[in-house]
Design an enzyme around this catalytic site. Sequence first.
Site: not given
Length: 235
Positions: A40, A198, A178, A37, A174
């Site tokens: 970040n 992640y 994803e 992202s 958003y």
Amino acid sequence: MGPAVPTITVAEFEAIPFTVNCSVVYDEGEHLLVGASPGNGYFTRDRVAALLTWARRRFDSVDVVYADREVDTMLVALGYSPDRARRRANKDIRALHRRILQGIELSGSDARCTALSEFEGDPTYVSLRSDVERAMLDDPEFTGVCERTIRRFLLPRSGGTEPTAEQVDAGMRYLARELPFFLDTPAILGVGSSVSCYHVEMPLTELLLTREHGLRAVASQAYATVRPLPDQGVR
């Protein structure tokens, strides 16, 4: 309580599959999806390179997919003016793309780097995204977890002020872009199984990977928290 889920430690990263089934998919080692992202600070060039170096020893193939839609919308939700949000989003997206490509080159990996927007013409992705958007309207349990995810993101960035309805709506848009990759990456990318990863656990993971009804991940879709081990010096 089910069987204990092992923590896999290889080189300078540790991988923590979320469920026993996730461990099975992880052990297959067919495909890893790295979600990135913009804005970040975690995704530095060196950290991307280290992660891909680790991944190429464990997985047959790797894709890095980075968000490039609704980024400005989220910045507006955080208080930016629309014009400033657009400029900041474009800057952050370009910087992230550059760091990913540099990380791929440094690692010698053959990982693919793809913007999320490039899937907007893919029928499988579009269908999964429609499923997500429908669940956001019709599935109260799913909607509630989505909203808690958004609040967890926004609260520390807004001085603890409760997000407005407009801010939550921006976050939902958003997320909708994803979440198809949490549901069925294998179908989108044409692989047999896949581990989405992640560096922190996502609040939606438990719902999508353990529920027995409603919108949920397919059996060939896994999730693992993958993060550098302490004292590795990866920046």
